[in-house]
Motif scaffolding. Structure first.
Motif, PDB file in Angstrom:
ATOM      1  N   ASN A  86       0.823  -1.218   0.000  1.00  0.00           N
ATOM      2  CA  ASN A  86       0.000   0.000   0.000  1.00  0.00           C
ATOM      3  C   ASN A  86       0.856   1.266   0.000  1.00  0.00           C
ATOM      4  N   GLN A  87       2.001   1.188   0.662  1.00  0.00           N
ATOM      5  CA  GLN A  87       2.911   2.329   0.674  1.00  0.00           C
ATOM      6  C   GLN A  87       3.396   2.639  -0.745  1.00  0.00           C
ATOM      7  N   ALA A  88       3.787   1.574  -1.479  1.00  0.00           N
ATOM      8  CA  ALA A  88       4.227   1.758  -2.870  1.00  0.00           C
ATOM      9  C   ALA A  88       3.068   2.234  -3.744  1.00  0.00           C
ATOM     10  N   LEU A 295      12.564   3.704   3.171  1.00  0.00           N
ATOM     11  CA  LEU A 295      11.852   3.087   2.051  1.00  0.00           C
ATOM     12  C   LEU A 295      11.017   4.128   1.312  1.00  0.00           C
ATOM     13  N   GLY A 296      10.453   5.067   2.053  1.00  0.00           N
ATOM     14  CA  GLY A 296       9.706   6.162   1.437  1.00  0.00           C
ATOM     15  C   GLY A 296      10.598   7.028   0.562  1.00  0.00           C
ATOM     16  N   VAL A 297      11.845   7.229   0.989  1.00  0.00           N
ATOM     17  CA  VAL A 297      12.805   7.997   0.185  1.00  0.00           C
ATOM     18  C   VAL A 297      12.974   7.334  -1.177  1.00  0.00           C
ATOM     19  N   HIS A 301      11.705   9.227  -4.783  1.00  0.00           N
ATOM     20  CA  HIS A 301      12.677   9.770  -5.748  1.00  0.00           C
ATOM     21  C   HIS A 301      12.889   8.861  -6.955  1.00  0.00           C
ATOM     22  N   ASP A 302      12.626   7.526  -6.790  1.00  0.00           N
ATOM     23  CA  ASP A 302      12.865   6.631  -7.922  1.00  0.00           C
ATOM     24  C   ASP A 302      11.572   6.215  -8.620  1.00  0.00           C
ATOM     25  N   VAL A 341      14.184  15.953   1.669  1.00  0.00           N
ATOM     26  CA  VAL A 341      12.822  16.292   1.239  1.00  0.00           C
ATOM     27  C   VAL A 341      11.942  15.040   1.208  1.00  0.00           C
ATOM     28  N   CYS A 342      12.462  13.953   0.647  1.00  0.00           N
ATOM     29  CA  CYS A 342      11.689  12.714   0.557  1.00  0.00           C
ATOM     30  C   CYS A 342      11.413  12.122   1.939  1.00  0.00           C
TER      31      CYS A 342
END
Length: 388
Positions: A86-88, A295-297, A301-302, A341-342
């Motif tokens: 869900n995060q992705a 993992l959120g970073v 960004h990617d 920032v991420c």
């Protein structure tokens, strides 16, 4: 007598710090790769960028090593699996909609529908294999628990030969591990991390008699040696590439393996990097908290749509030739900015989701879901869901 509130125990933060450093290395790596800096640089700068890549390439292996180290003695939780997916999914949808509104990207209807699908793994290869690895983890753990030390060592040796040595020396002719961008590579790293959880390297006969500082020096020297030798092989490949057919063949083998995650030197370097962090004695709530944002970073960004906008915005464009070494300073400055920032955006997302989880309607849905899952059968996985 009034009891004073107990102080919360802070768990060791050495591997949490390693996660942070590894994620920062991933950001720098993506700056070089997606900014096409290595391909568009010349002379001394090109060699320095190649050396930097040789240092950074341990990032993914090290991240999975830590996962194996922790998860080998943890239970599978369906809630965690769903949360990761869900995060992705959240970032895929939010980033795409945001960039569409800003008219930064354009997508077709089919591509838009695919991007909104919750189980679309095409945007993040790492998350795909990370989720698959987590699904395999309870079965891998059962295997690990029943292996004797010698059997475990033999399993790792077989994995090393099949998943690392054979692909590297044959350019994937004998066996293709897709340069380590594969589930077998993740499973191999998981097993390695688990092995050194069960049998810590510091407890080996050779290292047990050493002081912690001496072991740190050994591991640091080992890490430096791995990336220097790998870089020197890369330099050798450039020389061989100017020769006849046979030298060119060996040059192509070296080039193929240089920045592959299944390169034996890259795996050994990742282990030395992992061992070095294992010798640290750090306790920090702040580090543990930042580690939970890493993992959120990566997911921000990617993101493939984010990449279309981000690197040109930072000045890294197709066809630009880089010559001055000052570009290395710009790479690290931009990487720090992206990471911070991420991480802040992921922190805000976590606060948002935490607030949503406390809503009455959310608790009602969770209760209904748990009741339904429990009714399917009484076995370990279901009890894990109930506990979580």
């Amino acid at each position: 007598m009034k009891e004073v509130g107990k102080k919360k125990i802070v768990r060791d933060s050495n591997y949490e710090l390693m996660r942070i450093v590894s994620m920062f290395m991933i950001v720098v790596w993506h700056m070089i790769v997606h900014g096409r800096i290595a391909q568009q640089s010349t002379g001394l700068l090109h060699n320095l960028i190649c050396l930097l890549e040789a240092i950074l390439v341990v990032h993914v292996n090290s991240y999975v090593l830590v996962t194996g180290y922790y998860q080998c003695k943890s239970k599978f939780k369906l809630k965690k699996l769903i949360s990761l997916n869900n995060q992705a999914w959240f970032y895929r949808v939010v980033i795409l909609i945001t960039l569409l509104v800003l008219d930064v990207v354009s997508v077709g209807k089919v591509e838009l529908l695919q991007s909104l699908f919750p189980l679309d793994f095409s945007a993040y290869w790492f998350i795909k294999f990370y989720l698959f690895l987590y699904c395999f983890s309870p079965f891998l753990n059962k295997l690990i628990e029943n292996l004797k030390k010698k059997e475990f060592q033999m399993l790792l040796l077989v994995c090393l030969v099949i998943f690392s040595i054979l692909p590297s020396i044959s350019m994937s002719v004998l066996y293709s591990n897709y340069s380590g961008y594969s589930l077998p590579q993740f499973i191999f790293m998981y097993l390695l991390g688990a092995y050194f959880r069960y049998y810590p390297i510091q407890e080996s006969r050779i290292l047990k008699v050493n002081t912690r500082r001496k072991n740190q020096l050994i591991f640091l020297t080992g890490f430096i040696s791995c990336f220097v030798v790998n870089f020197l092989f890369s330099c050798l490949s450039q020389i061989l590439g100017t020769g006849g057919d046979i030298p060119k063949y060996f040059s192509s083998i070296i080039n193929f393996a240089f920045l592959s995650y299944d390169n034996p030197l890259v795996i050994l370097g990742a282990l030395m990097y992992f061992f070095w962090f294992g010798t640290l004695k750090i306790k920090s709530r702040f580090i543990n908290r930042v580690s939970g944002l890493t993992l959120g970073v990566y997911l921000i960004h990617d993101n493939p749509y984010m990449r279309q906008w981000l690197y040109p915005f930072l000045g890294f464009v197709e066809g630009k030739v880089y010559t001055g070494i000052i570009i290395i300073g710009k790479i690290f400055a931009c990487a720090i900015l992206i990471f911070v920032v991420c991480a802040l955006l992921e922190w805000i997302r976590q606060l948002l989701f935490k607030g949503i989880n406390h809503l009455k309607i959310t608790k009602w849905f969770q209760k209904k879901w748990r009741s339904y899952v429990t009714s399917l059968g009484d076995f370990d996985l279901m009890s894990e869901i109930k506990e979580s």
